[in-house]
Design a protein around this motif. Structure first.
Motif, PDB file in Angstrom:
ATOM      1  N   TRP A  20      33.938 -66.607   0.401  1.00  0.00           N
ATOM      2  CA  TRP A  20      33.128 -65.553  -0.203  1.00  0.00           C
ATOM      3  C   TRP A  20      32.477 -64.637   0.814  1.00  0.00           C
ATOM      4  O   TRP A  20      32.206 -63.482   0.532  1.00  0.00           O
ATOM      5  CB  TRP A  20      32.088 -66.150  -1.147  1.00  0.00           C
ATOM      6  CG  TRP A  20      31.031 -67.004  -0.508  1.00  0.00           C
ATOM      7  CD1 TRP A  20      31.033 -68.354  -0.403  1.00  0.00           C
ATOM      8  CD2 TRP A  20      29.800 -66.578   0.086  1.00  0.00           C
ATOM      9  NE1 TRP A  20      29.905 -68.797   0.226  1.00  0.00           N
ATOM     10  CE2 TRP A  20      29.134 -67.726   0.531  1.00  0.00           C
ATOM     11  CE3 TRP A  20      29.206 -65.333   0.292  1.00  0.00           C
ATOM     12  CZ2 TRP A  20      27.897 -67.667   1.180  1.00  0.00           C
ATOM     13  CZ3 TRP A  20      27.976 -65.266   0.929  1.00  0.00           C
ATOM     14  CH2 TRP A  20      27.339 -66.424   1.360  1.00  0.00           C
ATOM     15  N   GLU A  52      27.535 -66.616  -7.240  1.00  0.00           N
ATOM     16  CA  GLU A  52      28.486 -67.074  -8.249  1.00  0.00           C
ATOM     17  C   GLU A  52      28.748 -65.986  -9.283  1.00  0.00           C
ATOM     18  O   GLU A  52      29.900 -65.739  -9.663  1.00  0.00           O
ATOM     19  CB  GLU A  52      27.949 -68.336  -8.926  1.00  0.00           C
ATOM     20  CG  GLU A  52      27.912 -69.555  -8.023  1.00  0.00           C
ATOM     21  CD  GLU A  52      27.336 -70.776  -8.711  1.00  0.00           C
ATOM     22  OE1 GLU A  52      26.795 -70.613  -9.845  1.00  0.00           O
ATOM     23  OE2 GLU A  52      27.421 -71.881  -8.154  1.00  0.00           O
ATOM     24  N   SER A  55      30.888 -63.262  -7.626  1.00  0.00           N
ATOM     25  CA  SER A  55      32.190 -63.718  -7.150  1.00  0.00           C
ATOM     26  C   SER A  55      33.141 -63.992  -8.308  1.00  0.00           C
ATOM     27  O   SER A  55      34.346 -63.712  -8.214  1.00  0.00           O
ATOM     28  CB  SER A  55      32.035 -64.977  -6.290  1.00  0.00           C
ATOM     29  OG  SER A  55      31.488 -66.045  -7.030  1.00  0.00           O
ATOM     30  N   ILE A  56      32.627 -64.546  -9.425  1.00  0.00           N
ATOM     31  CA  ILE A  56      33.477 -64.792 -10.586  1.00  0.00           C
ATOM     32  C   ILE A  56      34.105 -63.487 -11.057  1.00  0.00           C
ATOM     33  O   ILE A  56      35.322 -63.387 -11.259  1.00  0.00           O
ATOM     34  CB  ILE A  56      32.678 -65.426 -11.747  1.00  0.00           C
ATOM     35  CG1 ILE A  56      32.172 -66.813 -11.372  1.00  0.00           C
ATOM     36  CG2 ILE A  56      33.548 -65.520 -13.000  1.00  0.00           C
ATOM     37  CD1 ILE A  56      31.172 -67.355 -12.364  1.00  0.00           C
ATOM     38  N   ILE A  86      35.312 -73.041 -17.897  1.00  0.00           N
ATOM     39  CA  ILE A  86      35.178 -72.656 -16.503  1.00  0.00           C
ATOM     40  C   ILE A  86      34.319 -73.675 -15.769  1.00  0.00           C
ATOM     41  O   ILE A  86      33.394 -74.256 -16.345  1.00  0.00           O
ATOM     42  CB  ILE A  86      34.567 -71.238 -16.368  1.00  0.00           C
ATOM     43  CG1 ILE A  86      34.626 -70.749 -14.914  1.00  0.00           C
ATOM     44  CG2 ILE A  86      33.152 -71.190 -16.909  1.00  0.00           C
ATOM     45  CD1 ILE A  86      34.293 -69.287 -14.761  1.00  0.00           C
ATOM     46  N   SER A  87      34.638 -73.913 -14.503  1.00  0.00           N
ATOM     47  CA  SER A  87      33.825 -74.768 -13.643  1.00  0.00           C
ATOM     48  C   SER A  87      33.776 -74.128 -12.267  1.00  0.00           C
ATOM     49  O   SER A  87      34.766 -73.541 -11.806  1.00  0.00           O
ATOM     50  CB  SER A  87      34.430 -76.178 -13.564  1.00  0.00           C
ATOM     51  OG  SER A  87      33.584 -77.040 -12.815  1.00  0.00           O
ATOM     52  N   LEU A  88      32.624 -74.252 -11.610  1.00  0.00           N
ATOM     53  CA  LEU A  88      32.400 -73.589 -10.322  1.00  0.00           C
ATOM     54  C   LEU A  88      31.858 -74.566  -9.289  1.00  0.00           C
ATOM     55  O   LEU A  88      31.171 -75.514  -9.620  1.00  0.00           O
ATOM     56  CB  LEU A  88      31.373 -72.457 -10.465  1.00  0.00           C
ATOM     57  CG  LEU A  88      31.582 -71.409 -11.543  1.00  0.00           C
ATOM     58  CD1 LEU A  88      30.324 -70.573 -11.693  1.00  0.00           C
ATOM     59  CD2 LEU A  88      32.753 -70.529 -11.181  1.00  0.00           C
ATOM     60  N   HIS A  90      30.581 -74.303  -4.859  1.00  0.00           N
ATOM     61  CA  HIS A  90      30.709 -73.664  -3.560  1.00  0.00           C
ATOM     62  C   HIS A  90      30.024 -74.482  -2.482  1.00  0.00           C
ATOM     63  O   HIS A  90      29.024 -75.143  -2.712  1.00  0.00           O
ATOM     64  CB  HIS A  90      30.271 -72.191  -3.603  1.00  0.00           C
ATOM     65  CG  HIS A  90      28.838 -71.908  -3.324  1.00  0.00           C
ATOM     66  ND1 HIS A  90      27.919 -71.661  -4.301  1.00  0.00           N
ATOM     67  CD2 HIS A  90      28.190 -71.779  -2.151  1.00  0.00           C
ATOM     68  CE1 HIS A  90      26.754 -71.384  -3.759  1.00  0.00           C
ATOM     69  NE2 HIS A  90      26.874 -71.457  -2.448  1.00  0.00           N
ATOM     70  N   ILE A  95      34.158 -70.812  -2.113  1.00  0.00           N
ATOM     71  CA  ILE A  95      33.866 -70.964  -3.538  1.00  0.00           C
ATOM     72  C   ILE A  95      35.148 -71.368  -4.241  1.00  0.00           C
ATOM     73  O   ILE A  95      36.223 -70.848  -3.942  1.00  0.00           O
ATOM     74  CB  ILE A  95      33.319 -69.655  -4.138  1.00  0.00           C
ATOM     75  CG1 ILE A  95      31.861 -69.440  -3.710  1.00  0.00           C
ATOM     76  CG2 ILE A  95      33.403 -69.669  -5.655  1.00  0.00           C
ATOM     77  CD1 ILE A  95      31.202 -68.240  -4.332  1.00  0.00           C
ATOM     78  N   ILE A  97      36.777 -71.791  -8.148  1.00  0.00           N
ATOM     79  CA  ILE A  97      36.627 -71.450  -9.558  1.00  0.00           C
ATOM     80  C   ILE A  97      37.809 -72.032 -10.318  1.00  0.00           C
ATOM     81  O   ILE A  97      38.962 -71.846  -9.913  1.00  0.00           O
ATOM     82  CB  ILE A  97      36.586 -69.924  -9.770  1.00  0.00           C
ATOM     83  CG1 ILE A  97      35.406 -69.300  -9.007  1.00  0.00           C
ATOM     84  CG2 ILE A  97      36.500 -69.582 -11.252  1.00  0.00           C
ATOM     85  CD1 ILE A  97      35.400 -67.789  -9.043  1.00  0.00           C
ATOM     86  N   ILE A  99      39.559 -72.275 -14.216  1.00  0.00           N
ATOM     87  CA  ILE A  99      39.598 -71.792 -15.594  1.00  0.00           C
ATOM     88  C   ILE A  99      40.709 -72.546 -16.306  1.00  0.00           C
ATOM     89  O   ILE A  99      41.833 -72.612 -15.811  1.00  0.00           O
ATOM     90  CB  ILE A  99      39.862 -70.275 -15.645  1.00  0.00           C
ATOM     91  CG1 ILE A  99      38.758 -69.521 -14.896  1.00  0.00           C
ATOM     92  CG2 ILE A  99      39.946 -69.796 -17.095  1.00  0.00           C
ATOM     93  CD1 ILE A  99      39.079 -68.072 -14.648  1.00  0.00           C
TER      94      ILE A  99
END
Length: 212
Positions: A20, A52, A55-56, A86-88, A90, A95, A97, A99
């Protein structure tokens, strides 16, 4: 563009990992295109959540996915239309991500030089897990197990907070296995999952898909 992208057709899942810091300036410029309501919400977020949040949107636009993102009362993101999750995660400069059409939990952890993971292992390593961890690869195993339990925690919605009491990892060998059997332990029953992991530079990426 320093992206790592993984697609899983059987699970209708896409995972994106990126650095990122390379995009931070560009991402902050993107906030100028947010609606007034989004700008107010953005300014109320912590610095971590701001990264977040931007960046998403940056990544989804870059890869051409058009999905609306909303936040629940706990300021956790979810996707619309329904049927997408969705799950994140970092860690330092990276980062991750995920989906998916299924519930999914993801975690990314950097192999740190300060050996913090060894100092805190008693907080998340059970006795029946410590017996299969080889001393010469201890840090790698600890990072993977932490990532598995963090992914299970996210998968369950953050309900069960004890990494010792509520999550269990079965024996595995990082030289041979690409997935690990693991469990969410509840009062009256337990549920089994399979965690997948891979090393990306100095990070371990772990993800668990609940396809049941």
């Amino acid at each position: 563009m320093n992206f790592y992208t993984y697609k899983f057709r059987p699970f209708h899942t896409i995972i994106i990992v990126f650095r990122w810091k390379h995009f931070l300036e560009t991402m902050f410029l993107r906030k100028l295109f947010l609606s007034d309501k989004e700008k107010v919400f953005f300014l109320s977020l912590s610095e971590k959540r701001k990264i977040e949040f931007l960046s998403i949107r940056y990544v989804l636009k870059y890869i051409g996915i058009k999905i609306n993102i909303f936040y629940n009362e706990k300021r956790k993101p979810f996707l619309f239309p329904e049927g997408k999750y969705i799950s994140l995660s970092h860690s330092f400069e990276k980062i991750a991500i995920a989906i998916s059409s299924y519930h999914i939990g993801i975690d990314i952890e950097k192999l740190r030089k300060d050996k913090k993971i060894i100092r805190i292992k008693k907080k998340f390593i059970r006795d029946d897990e410590s017996i299969f961890i080889p001393k010469n690869y201890e840090e790698d195993y600890l990072h993977i197990i932490w990532g598995i339990k963090e992914s299970l925690y996210k998968l369950e919605g953050g309900i069960f907070y004890s990494f010792l009491d509520h999550y269990k990892v079965s024996p595995f060998c990082i030289q041979k296995d690409s997935y690990v059997s693991c469990w969410i332990l509840k009062k009256y029953y337990s549920k089994r999952f399979y965690a997948f992991y891979r090393k990306i530079e100095e990070h371990y990426l772990v993800y668990i898909i609940d396809d049941k």
